[in-house]
Structure formats: structure tokens, C-alpha cells
Design a protein around this motif. Sequence first.
Motif, PDB file in Angstrom:
ATOM      1  N   ALA A 108      40.712 119.963 114.134  1.00 28.83           N
ATOM      2  CA  ALA A 108      39.627 119.930 113.152  1.00 28.83           C
ATOM      3  C   ALA A 108      40.195 120.308 111.794  1.00 28.83           C
ATOM      4  O   ALA A 108      40.681 121.430 111.598  1.00 28.83           O
ATOM      5  CB  ALA A 108      38.527 120.891 113.559  1.00 28.83           C
ATOM      6  N   ALA A 147      38.144 108.724 115.499  1.00 27.32           N
ATOM      7  CA  ALA A 147      37.357 108.200 116.614  1.00 27.32           C
ATOM      8  C   ALA A 147      37.576 106.705 116.750  1.00 27.32           C
ATOM      9  O   ALA A 147      37.554 105.955 115.771  1.00 27.32           O
ATOM     10  CB  ALA A 147      35.873 108.499 116.386  1.00 27.32           C
ATOM     11  N   ARG A 157      49.955 116.633 122.752  1.00 25.53           N
ATOM     12  CA  ARG A 157      48.719 116.045 122.224  1.00 25.53           C
ATOM     13  C   ARG A 157      47.712 117.145 121.984  1.00 25.53           C
ATOM     14  O   ARG A 157      47.640 118.136 122.725  1.00 25.53           O
ATOM     15  CB  ARG A 157      48.149 115.005 123.184  1.00 25.53           C
ATOM     16  CG  ARG A 157      46.853 114.359 122.649  1.00 25.53           C
ATOM     17  CD  ARG A 157      46.429 113.165 123.429  1.00 25.53           C
ATOM     18  NE  ARG A 157      45.167 112.626 122.914  1.00 25.53           N
ATOM     19  CZ  ARG A 157      44.651 111.463 123.258  1.00 25.53           C
ATOM     20  NH1 ARG A 157      45.298 110.689 124.130  1.00 25.53           N
ATOM     21  NH2 ARG A 157      43.509 111.039 122.739  1.00 25.53           N
ATOM     22  N   ASP A 158      46.893 116.952 120.927  1.00 21.18           N
ATOM     23  CA  ASP A 158      45.861 117.942 120.619  1.00 21.18           C
ATOM     24  C   ASP A 158      44.779 117.287 119.777  1.00 21.18           C
ATOM     25  O   ASP A 158      44.968 116.210 119.203  1.00 21.18           O
ATOM     26  CB  ASP A 158      46.465 119.130 119.871  1.00 21.18           C
ATOM     27  CG  ASP A 158      45.595 120.384 119.976  1.00 21.18           C
ATOM     28  OD1 ASP A 158      44.523 120.316 120.603  1.00 21.18           O
ATOM     29  OD2 ASP A 158      46.007 121.422 119.421  1.00 21.18           O
ATOM     30  N   SER A 159      43.647 117.947 119.731  1.00 25.99           N
ATOM     31  CA  SER A 159      42.528 117.561 118.875  1.00 25.99           C
ATOM     32  C   SER A 159      42.418 118.608 117.774  1.00 25.99           C
ATOM     33  O   SER A 159      42.307 119.804 118.062  1.00 25.99           O
ATOM     34  CB  SER A 159      41.236 117.485 119.683  1.00 25.99           C
ATOM     35  OG  SER A 159      40.148 117.143 118.857  1.00 25.99           O
ATOM     36  N   GLU A 216      49.245 113.237 118.443  1.00 30.76           N
ATOM     37  CA  GLU A 216      50.180 113.317 119.557  1.00 30.76           C
ATOM     38  C   GLU A 216      51.591 113.066 119.064  1.00 30.76           C
ATOM     39  O   GLU A 216      51.806 112.533 117.964  1.00 30.76           O
ATOM     40  CB  GLU A 216      49.837 112.329 120.667  1.00 30.76           C
ATOM     41  CG  GLU A 216      50.095 110.872 120.325  1.00 30.76           C
ATOM     42  CD  GLU A 216      49.828 109.938 121.499  1.00 30.76           C
ATOM     43  OE1 GLU A 216      49.170 110.349 122.463  1.00 30.76           O
ATOM     44  OE2 GLU A 216      50.292 108.779 121.431  1.00 30.76           O
ATOM     45  N   GLY A 270      34.359 114.104 112.711  1.00 26.89           N
ATOM     46  CA  GLY A 270      34.911 114.632 113.950  1.00 26.89           C
ATOM     47  C   GLY A 270      36.378 115.002 113.812  1.00 26.89           C
ATOM     48  O   GLY A 270      37.008 114.830 112.766  1.00 26.89           O
ATOM     49  N   ALA A 271      36.901 115.529 114.895  1.00 28.43           N
ATOM     50  CA  ALA A 271      38.286 116.005 114.900  1.00 28.43           C
ATOM     51  C   ALA A 271      39.263 114.832 114.850  1.00 28.43           C
ATOM     52  O   ALA A 271      38.954 113.708 115.239  1.00 28.43           O
ATOM     53  CB  ALA A 271      38.543 116.846 116.144  1.00 28.43           C
ATOM     54  N   VAL A 272      40.450 115.133 114.350  1.00 29.60           N
ATOM     55  CA  VAL A 272      41.554 114.179 114.334  1.00 29.60           C
ATOM     56  C   VAL A 272      42.351 114.333 115.618  1.00 29.60           C
ATOM     57  O   VAL A 272      42.681 115.448 116.033  1.00 29.60           O
ATOM     58  CB  VAL A 272      42.462 114.414 113.108  1.00 29.60           C
ATOM     59  CG1 VAL A 272      43.729 113.584 113.194  1.00 29.60           C
ATOM     60  CG2 VAL A 272      41.697 114.106 111.819  1.00 29.60           C
ATOM     61  N   GLN A 273      42.656 113.227 116.244  1.00 29.00           N
ATOM     62  CA  GLN A 273      43.498 113.248 117.444  1.00 29.00           C
ATOM     63  C   GLN A 273      44.953 113.082 117.022  1.00 29.00           C
ATOM     64  O   GLN A 273      45.259 112.252 116.161  1.00 29.00           O
ATOM     65  CB  GLN A 273      43.103 112.126 118.404  1.00 29.00           C
ATOM     66  CG  GLN A 273      41.628 112.125 118.787  1.00 29.00           C
ATOM     67  CD  GLN A 273      41.213 113.416 119.453  1.00 29.00           C
ATOM     68  OE1 GLN A 273      41.849 113.896 120.393  1.00 29.00           O
ATOM     69  NE2 GLN A 273      40.127 114.000 118.964  1.00 29.00           N
ATOM     70  N   ALA A 313      48.483 110.186 114.360  1.00 28.94           N
ATOM     71  CA  ALA A 313      47.165 110.798 114.208  1.00 28.94           C
ATOM     72  C   ALA A 313      46.148 109.692 113.995  1.00 28.94           C
ATOM     73  O   ALA A 313      46.425 108.692 113.330  1.00 28.94           O
ATOM     74  CB  ALA A 313      47.151 111.770 113.030  1.00 28.94           C
TER      75      ALA A 313
END
Length: 464
Positions: free
Chosen positions: A264, A295, A260-262, A249, A244-247, A292
Motif C-alpha cells: 500500500a 488491479a 512477492r508482496d502486496s 514481485e 488499491g494496493a500495488v502488487q 509492479a
Amino acid sequence: MSDITRVRRQTLPSRIAAALAASVVVALVAACGGRTPVDRGASPTRSPGVPSALDVSRLYREVGLFVETTPVPFVGATHAFASQSPDTTLFLLTLSLPNRALTFVREGDHYRAGYDVIIDARRSGTSVRKEQGRQIVRVASYKETSRGDESLIFQQYIRLAPQDYVLNLTVRDVESGRTTVRDLNVTVPRGPGPGFSSAVPVYDAEPRLRRDTLPVLVPNARATAVFGQDSSLMVYVERYGGTGAVQAEVRDANGIQLWRDSVALPTNRGMSSGMITLPITRLGPGIDTFLAWGAGGSDTTRTRLVVSFGEGIAITSFDEMLSYLRYFALPDVLAPLRNAAPQDRGRAWLAFLRATDPDTTTPEHEGLRDYFIRIEQANLRYREEGGPGWLTDRGKVFVSLGDPDQIYEQGQGDIAQRGRVQIWEYTQYRTQLVFIDQSGFGRYRLTTTSEMEFQSLVRRVRPR
């Protein structure tokens, strides 16, 4: 402190005495009698708790970088990445040096310098891994040899077992022999289990999708972007395991979320890597923290970043910068900065720099550089109880106009004598400004007439 202003013991010049005769100062001078030179004393030192607007080393240390200022100055950082073996970690050392840290020699139609870097990883006094090499630098013009910005970037990967080390670092200027030696206590983490690499500020990077290769990146060793000049700041991360994507901020010094962003990242066989781009307009000037995570947020990587106003300026607040600029330019020049909305401040700052730069052919804003140097000097020379030296009457005159050509003092030689008078003469402006110490504690204040003369003068000399 260097002997910048000269003091005369002789009788006051007639033109200055005439100027004093038209004001209340004449009575004070007559009462004081004797004349004494200005007390210069020993070189002053900075007062505790008074930060320097030019001490960028303080900012770099605050964000976790290691800094050396002499004999060979540099800023550096260390980072860790997973390798193909859990018993070995890729350890990266990055250094940033300005051209002026090195000694250049003429070589044909250009200039050449060199520096040696020796990295010795030691445990219990025993060397376990050593890397060394010589870097050669060539520039086209003499002007480039004195650049003080981040001109040179050094990086070296070392494969180390996950343990604690003392990293003995030696940086030597080849031509002069000047050498800086620094010991760094480092902990090399274990890999390549689930988690993240170090978060590395970079100028550019290519995704690494195999652990048996080296990361290809251009590190931003000072972890810095320039407000109004740079549109973004990039951070490179690698993720081992997870899907999944990395969070990601960014938070400011008070923990307030700025962005903040999500994201890939490119992925191959359970390994993801790539750059995360941070918009400077969302961050603004300051010291921030990038984070960063994947999940669940159990595995996190972070690094601290600096968004500065320019090379050599250690101010990280827009409001603080506006306060500092009060003696640099006229109010109508500063008005666009004061009135700019947060999202427009970067463009307003860049326009301000372009409008006030005395030499646009150089990367440095010499006007601001000299202005902040005068602030530093004023803080050392003219400090008084209750505030920094540059905000005193003598400080504001010095910061605005520079050194007077002559300083004359009238008094009885007693430093506690009330009513002492100082006259600062500026030949260029055909002006004498008069200060009186009514308290006897060295709190000199401009006379009313001199304050009016000063205000009239700065309207002519400050950037418009």
C-alpha cells in the motif's frame, strides 16, 4: 601481456638439476638436450565465450544500463515520470562514477576534483533541450581519491515532450580534460494517464504526491546490492490512477518467483508513490527482474536488478562463487559457505569476508581482488583446449602462489616437442615446481613430486 616472468637461457642451476635428478624428469631433461626460453608471444586475448569474473560492465549492460569504461568511466540509466501536463514528461538521467575516475588536486587539508556533465536532447540533428553543470567533489584523504566503488551519484531532470530523441551525453574531468561522449537513443513516454512511472532502484526516496513537483530520491544508478552486506534493495515507483494496493514481485533469470508482496503506497488525489523494499535474503546473488502492477495487471512497470558478491566481481551465482574460491582458501574455511542453508548464506558470506580480508580498514577486500585478477591473468596465459587457464596445472599454481621469481625451460626449441620441462622457482618459499608437457601440445602437468610439494605449500599460505 606485460613482462612479468623472466626467462633464463643459461644452464639450469645446480640445485634445480639436483632436484630433478631424484625424479623421472632427469631422463626427460637429458633426452631434450637444448634449452629454449618460454614462448611468450604477443599479448593474448580472451577466448570467445569465456566470461570474465571481473567484467562487471557485462552485468550492467545485461540489466539495461549504459556503460562507458574510458576515458571517464561511468554507469548510467534513464527513467520517466509524469508531470502535470500530458504534453510533458519528467525525464531523469542518473550516473554513477567512482572517485578514481576523476583527477584530484590538493586543496588545503583535503582533495578536490570536478566534473562537467552536458546533456543535449536532439531530434533530427537539432538541439531541443540542453542542460549542463559542474559538480565539485571533496574528500578528506588521499586514499579516498582512488576508491573504485560507487562514490559519486549524479542526477538531472529534464522536461521533454513525449517523442524519440538522441541524447548526447558529455562527461568531462575538469582537472585532466579527459572527456567521454555518448549518444543514447531514448523514447520519452506520454503521461500522466493511468499507469506507472519507471521503476527506479534507489538508496532513499520521499513519496511524491503532486505532479507539479520533482521526485526527491537518491538513485541507485547501478541497480545493485551487495550480498551479505546489504539487507535490502529499494525500488521507487509512482502510480497514476487506479486504487488499491500495488502488487510486486521479483523473478530470477529463469522466471522463478523469488519474492512477492502486496504494498500500500501513500496516495493523494489519484497518485500513489513510495519505495518497495526487497529482502536480499529472499533474492540471493543473481540478476533478477522486479515487476509492479495494479488491479488486473494491465499496467506494469519493471526493472532489472543485480545482487552481487562485491564491488568489481561479476559472479552472480553462489555455487559458481564457491567453485571459483577453490584455490583461495582451505576447505575448512569454505565449509561454512558450502553448508549454509539458503537463508543463512548472506551471514556466512559476510563472516567469510571478515575472516579473510587482509585490510579491514578499507572498503575493498584486497585479497579477493588480487585473487580474481590472477584468475584473469591465468585465463589469458595458460588456457588449454577443454577448459579455462586458471584450472590448468600452471594456472592453479599461478592463482595460488602468484608469479614465480624465475621460469626455466629445458627442451629442443620445438614447440611440438614432447617431454618439454618447465621449472618454476619461488624464492620466497624455497621451492621449485616442475611441469612436463608429455603431449607436445603445451599441456603442462605437475610431476607427482611437485604436486605433493604444491599441496603442502598451499596449506601454509592459503587463508585459514
